[in-house]
Each structure stands twice: as structure tokens, then as C-alpha cells.
Design a protein around this motif. Structure first.
Motif, PDB file in Angstrom:
ATOM      1  N   GLU A 202       0.839  -1.210   0.000  1.00  0.00           N
ATOM      2  CA  GLU A 202       0.000   0.000   0.000  1.00  0.00           C
ATOM      3  C   GLU A 202       0.872   1.258   0.000  1.00  0.00           C
ATOM      4  N   LEU A 203       1.965   1.225   0.743  1.00  0.00           N
ATOM      5  CA  LEU A 203       2.841   2.397   0.792  1.00  0.00           C
ATOM      6  C   LEU A 203       3.664   2.525  -0.493  1.00  0.00           C
ATOM      7  N   LEU A 204       4.116   1.402  -1.035  1.00  0.00           N
ATOM      8  CA  LEU A 204       4.814   1.464  -2.333  1.00  0.00           C
ATOM      9  C   LEU A 204       3.886   2.100  -3.375  1.00  0.00           C
ATOM     10  N   ASP A 205       2.602   1.721  -3.345  1.00  0.00           N
ATOM     11  CA  ASP A 205       1.626   2.285  -4.291  1.00  0.00           C
ATOM     12  C   ASP A 205       1.412   3.772  -4.027  1.00  0.00           C
ATOM     13  N   LEU A 206       1.293   4.124  -2.741  1.00  0.00           N
ATOM     14  CA  LEU A 206       1.069   5.524  -2.388  1.00  0.00           C
ATOM     15  C   LEU A 206       2.193   6.398  -2.943  1.00  0.00           C
ATOM     16  N   PHE A 207       3.432   5.936  -2.761  1.00  0.00           N
ATOM     17  CA  PHE A 207       4.579   6.739  -3.208  1.00  0.00           C
ATOM     18  C   PHE A 207       4.998   6.417  -4.653  1.00  0.00           C
ATOM     19  N   LYS A 208       4.221   5.569  -5.306  1.00  0.00           N
ATOM     20  CA  LYS A 208       4.459   5.180  -6.716  1.00  0.00           C
ATOM     21  C   LYS A 208       5.878   4.651  -6.913  1.00  0.00           C
ATOM     22  N   ILE A 209       6.263   3.706  -6.058  1.00  0.00           N
ATOM     23  CA  ILE A 209       7.600   3.128  -6.146  1.00  0.00           C
ATOM     24  C   ILE A 209       7.483   1.653  -6.533  1.00  0.00           C
ATOM     25  N   PRO A 210       8.028   1.266  -7.704  1.00  0.00           N
ATOM     26  CA  PRO A 210       7.942  -0.148  -8.087  1.00  0.00           C
ATOM     27  C   PRO A 210       8.711  -1.028  -7.104  1.00  0.00           C
ATOM     28  N   ARG A 211       8.145  -2.156  -6.749  1.00  0.00           N
ATOM     29  CA  ARG A 211       8.764  -3.072  -5.798  1.00  0.00           C
ATOM     30  C   ARG A 211      10.146  -3.540  -6.279  1.00  0.00           C
ATOM     31  N   SER A 212      10.308  -3.576  -7.620  1.00  0.00           N
ATOM     32  CA  SER A 212      11.586  -4.066  -8.174  1.00  0.00           C
ATOM     33  C   SER A 212      12.772  -3.183  -7.796  1.00  0.00           C
ATOM     34  N   MET A 213      12.500  -1.966  -7.319  1.00  0.00           N
ATOM     35  CA  MET A 213      13.601  -1.083  -6.910  1.00  0.00           C
ATOM     36  C   MET A 213      14.154  -1.435  -5.540  1.00  0.00           C
ATOM     37  N   MET A 214      13.351  -2.168  -4.761  1.00  0.00           N
ATOM     38  CA  MET A 214      13.677  -2.307  -3.342  1.00  0.00           C
ATOM     39  C   MET A 214      14.675  -3.437  -3.095  1.00  0.00           C
ATOM     40  N   PRO A 215      15.639  -3.195  -2.212  1.00  0.00           N
ATOM     41  CA  PRO A 215      16.625  -4.237  -1.900  1.00  0.00           C
ATOM     42  C   PRO A 215      16.017  -5.364  -1.069  1.00  0.00           C
ATOM     43  N   GLU A 216      16.661  -6.500  -1.127  1.00  0.00           N
ATOM     44  CA  GLU A 216      16.257  -7.615  -0.270  1.00  0.00           C
ATOM     45  C   GLU A 216      16.655  -7.280   1.170  1.00  0.00           C
TER      46      GLU A 216
END
Ligand code: ADP
Length: 509
Positions: A202-216
Motif C-alpha cells: 500500500e505504501l509502495l503504491d502511495l509513493f508510486k515506487i515499483p517493488r523491483s527497486m527495493m533491496p532484499e
């Protein structure tokens, strides 16, 4: 045991440092270099990610050279870093698409106010434990994707990666092979759900950040990868990472719930180990992850004081009452109290537990007899009073009566300050002999994961016991015990509270 030393890489806000520790927690070599600060507009702060990496590599090599050691002498590397600072880069070219946006940068304040008006504050706190604020990484990533040409398209295609500074350093040190963060740094992004232990959709969507950017997200004490051999003359395991304040909590060996540390630096950072369940705050603190080890999370309550040691810089640079910070101890020791005056250094508003950006500083209770020594003493006491307000909030939130406070940071060298803290908070204040606790935390985390220290008990035994072979980490730790009665304490706290009210009312009148 392969390797005689542990390397701590401390990626700070103004400088990078490398410290080599031995098994007794003793500092064997250190190297430090500052890097550039960019202020493109009022309230904006940036760093150059390449410079951060190059300076770090430089100090690592310098420390190794000073001690005359090679890669095979280093058992592991631990990284600690300025938290929240945001870097976005291209996964193929390794090129950052923009400078690092530093935690202090206020460019997204208005965006945060807008989200607050839309009612997001509570939802964000419920998930991340944090206060909706421009400090944290989420709105900084959002800004980069909105403002850097072509960034959004690249991000949507999966070409861009996000990282805080430790993620960037690990990526670079491994030659672009590993994209990881640790629990403590993840918890400062305002995108990580500290209850579900996952990036929050929900927060990734709110800030329009694709999950693929996020580190493990990985443990704070775990081998992430080996360094690419060309950097330090051979591969070395990168085996631990934690944000600077959490690292200091670990370095202070605050392993049991209820143990607290305060770092008296420019600002004041108090963290309390609150155990294995996240503790929501109703007294102006944030809930955050202290560390995760073997998949087991330890949480913390955190409160920041905006102006701590900075009040001493103000006495020196603006008022010219002192020539250097150390003078404060001598001057304050000439008087037995502040002669009834109180200083609330709300120069940039008040942080935890008040969160009032509109408050301004007051010097109050002045009478004809107040002299320079009284004022200097009031400035020192203001650091202790502010820390005490945060400690009181921690007690109120946790229901734990705190017994000890471990201190570090530049101003913790001041005996009057530390004694005042013990008096006002009615608590034993412990100052370790070595106050390099931030780097020590990273070294401990890395050392534990490669078996350099067997477990936390072994770590404590090796680094704390008095001995004759350089077991120095806490050898000469000093204890300051309360020296005033409850009646005097209550009176002083009551006066301080009145002074804080004046600082807050000032902008309302
Ligand atoms: P930072 O890491 O935030 O740069 P440091 O931990 O190096 O800060 O601490 C520096 C701060 O401590 C400065 O604000 C300085 O004014 C204050 N300070 C340093 N020495 C003393 C002292 N002896 N007494 C009081 N304050 C001090």
C-alpha cells in the motif's frame, strides 16, 4: 580464526571512517576523511554517491596500510551508516540517476504536509512505526522518480535500484552483484512494514515506487557477500550492517529490553531496546527495528533531540562566551547551580517528545546575579533536561523503570553534563572508555556472523572484562550515580517544564 581484525566502515553524514578492531574490541587503526556537502537550495542537502564510495574505499585502504595488514588479516567487514539518505541508480550502468538526498533534506516537507491533510499520518505510523516526515526515504525516492527526466519510465521497466548508503556501498564493493539492506535500515524508509517484515504494498503504491527497486532485507549480522578482490587486495566477507543509531545501541551492548543509550552529538539520539514485540508510542516517540539476527527481530523506541551539542556551538560561535566546547566544564564548575535560569534551545523547534516545529529558544529566569558561568551551566543542563523528557516518554510508553543510561557522542566527555543527567533522571549513567560505539556496533555484528565472537556472551566477556592484554572496550567505563534528592529533582523538572511551555507559547501569543 581466519583474520585477526574486524573492519568497521562508518559512513557518516559529513565524513567516512574506517576502524580496525581486534578481538578485545580495541581500536588498532583508524582513518577518516570528510566529503562534500551540497546545498542546491535552502533546506536541501545532497551528497555525491561516487564520492561516498571513493572516500570510503580510501579510508579502508589507509587504515589497512597504517596497521600493515592485508585482506586475509581481516575476518569481516561491518557497515554502519547515516540513515534514510536515499540513492537511486541504474542496475546496468551502476550510475546514480541523481545525487544522494540526505536525511536532513527538507525538499519533500510540503508533500508530507499534503499527505498529512489526506489523513495518511496514522496509517503510516501503524505500518512503519514512524512519524510521517521528510526525513525518511519514501518521499525522497518519490521526488527522484517525479523530477529526474526518464527516471519513472526506467523504474517501471525495472532498471532502477534504490538503496540507503549501506546498500549502495555493498552494491559497489561487490562489483554490482548484491542488492541488499538490513532490517534496521529498512525500518527507516517509511516503506517497510515492521509488523509483517515486508515492503508494504500500500505504501509502495502511495509513493508510486515499483517493488523491483527495493533491496532484499537481510539480517544485521549475516554474510551478504565477499568484496570484489580488486578493492582491498582480496575478498573479505561483508558480514554485518546497521543504521548508525541502532549500531550504537548494539555497540553499547544494550542487549536486554529496557536498556537505553543516548548519543550526545550535534543532536541527541536516544534509543531503548524494547524487546521482541514492537511497542507503539503514545508519547511522541517512534517505533523502529533495532536489529534482526537469525530472523529474530529486536525492536526499539527512539526519540531525537534536535539541538544537543549544537547549543554549545552556539555559545562558542554566536555568543562568543567560550573559545571551545571543553571550556564549558571549567566554567560551569565555578558555580553550584544555574542561579535559577533555564535555557530551552528550541532553535529549530522541538523534537521528541513535543514535535513542535514552531517553538523557539528561550533563556528564562534571569536575575541580576546571573553570570556567564550560570548561563553555560544552563546550556549544559538543557541537554540533560531534553534527554530526560525523552526518557520519561520511554518509561511512559514501555512501563519499564529504566535503571541505566549508556552514553556516547562528543558531549558525553563532559562530566557536569553526565552527572546532571544522572541527577535529573534519577538513573545511573554509564560512559564507556571508548565512545566509538557506532563503529563498534558494526564490528560486533560482523564479528558475530563469522564466528570471530561466538555469541553475545562471548562478545561481552572479550570486550568488557578488565584484563591486562588490552581488553579495553569498556575497561575504564565510568558510572555516574544520582546525587540529589527527589525534592530538588522535582522542583528543577517543574521549572524546566514551565520554560518549555514558554518556548512553545512564544509563537502562539
Ligand atoms: P556529531 O557526530 O553530531 O558531529 P560529535 O559526537 O562529534 O557530534 O559531538 C560534537 C558535539 O559535542 C558538538 O556539538 C560539540 O559542541 C559538543 N561537545 C564536544 N565536546 C564537548 C564538551 N567537552 N562539553 C560539551 N559539549 C561538547
Amino acid at each position: 580464526m581466519a583474520g585477526k581484525y574486524i573492519m568497521a566502515l562508518d559512513a557518516g553524514t559529513t565524513s567516512n571512517r574506517c576502524i580496525l578492531f581486534d578481538h578485545a574490541g580495541k581500536i588498532c587503526a583508524t582513518a577518516q576523511r570528510e566529503f562534500s556537502q551540497f546545498y542546491p537550495k535552502a533546506g536541501w542537502v545532497e551528497h555525491d554517491p561516487y564520492e561516498i564510495f571513493n572516500v570510503m574505499l580510501g579510508v579502508a585502504r589507509e587504515a589497512m596500510m597504517k596497521l600493515g595488514v592485508t585482506a586475509s588479516d581481516i575476518a569481516a567487514i561491518g557497515i554502519t551508516n547515516q540513515r534514510e539518505t536515499t540513492i537511486v541508480w541504474d542496475r546496468t550502468t551502476n550510475q546514480p540517476v541523481y545525487n544522494a538526498i540526505v536525511w536532513q533534506c527538507r525538499r519533500t516537507s510540503e508533500y508530507c504536509s499534503m499527505l498529512e491533510k489526506e489523513g495518511w499520518e496514522e496509517r503510516i505510523r501503524e505500518k512503519t512505526g514512524l512519524k510521517l516526515d521528510a526525513y525518511f526515504s519514501a518521499t525522497k525516492i518519490h521526488w527522484i522518480l517525479e523530477h529526474v527526466e526518464g527516471a519513472r519510465e526506467k523504474a517501471e521497466r525495472g532498471d532502477l535500484l534504490f538503496g540507503t548508503v549501506e546498500t549502495w556501498l555493498i552494491w559497489k564493493l561487490t562489483g554490482g552483484k548484491v542488492h541488499v539492506t538490513d532490517y534496521s535500515n529498512a525500518s527507516r524508509t517509511m516503506l517497510y512494514n515492521i509488523y509483517q517484515l515486508d515492503w508494504d504494498q500500500e505504501l509502495l503504491d502511495l509513493f508510486k515506487i515499483p517493488r523491483s527497486m527495493m533491496p532484499e532485507v537481510r539480517n544485521c549480522s549475516e554474510v551478504y557477500a565477499q568484496t570484489a578482490p580488486e578493492y582491498l587486495g582480496g575478498p573479505i566477507p561483508i558480514a554485518g550492517a546497521a543504521g548508525d543509531q541502532q549500531s550504537a545501541l548494539f555497540g553499547q551492548q544494550c542487549f536486554v529490553p529496557g536498556s537505553v543509550k543516548n548519543t550526545y552529538g550535534t543532536g541527541g539520539f536516544l534509543l531503548m531496546n524494547s524487546g521482541e514485540t514492537p511497542m507503539p508510542s503514545s508519547h511522541g516517540l517512534v517505533t523502529t527495528i533495532a536489529w534482526g539476527i537469525d530472523g529474530k527481530i529486536t525492536y526499539a523506541l527512539e526519540g531525537s533531540v534536535m539541538i544537543a551539542g549544537a547549543v554549545i556551538q552556539w555559545l562558542r560561535d554566536e555568543l562568543h562566551l567560550i573559545d571551545s566546547a571543553v571550556d564549558t566544564e571549567y566554567l560551569a564548575s565555578k558555580v553550584k547551580d544555574t542561579n535559577g535560569c533555564y535555557l530551552v534551545p528550541a532553535f529549530v523547534g522541538l523534537g521528541a517528545p513535543y514535535w513542535n516545529p514552531y517553538a523557539r529558544g528561550v533563556f528564562i529566569g534571569l536575575s541580576r546575579g546571573v553570570n556567564k558561568s550560570h548561563m553555560v551551566r544552563a546550556a549544559l543542563e538543557s541537554m540533560a533536561f531534553q534527554a530526560n523528557d525523552v526518557l520519561a516518554a520511554m518509561t511512559a510508553d514501555s512501563g519499564i523503570a529504566l535503571k541505566e543510561l549508556r552514553v556516547d557522542g562528543g558531549a558525553s566527555a563532559n562530566n557536569i553534563l553526565v552527572q546532571t543527567q544522572a541527577d535529573l533522571s534519577d538513573i545511573t549513567v554509564i560512559r564507556p572508555a571508548c565512545v566509538e560505539t557506532t563503529a563498534m556496533g558494526a564490528a560486533y555484528l560482523a564479528g558475530l556472523s563469522v564466528g570471530y565472537w561466538k555469541d553475545s556472551a562471548d562478545l561481552v566477556a572479550c570486550t568488557r572484562m578488565n584484563g591486562d592484554e588490552g581488553r579495553e572496550a569498556s575497561k575504564a567505563e565510568e558510572h555516574f550515580v544520582p546525587s540529589i534528592g527527589d525534592e530538588e529533582r522535582q522542583i528543577r523538572l517543574k521549572h524546566w517544564q514551565k520554560a518549555v511551555k514558554c518556548a512553545q507559547y512564544w509563537t502562539e501569543i
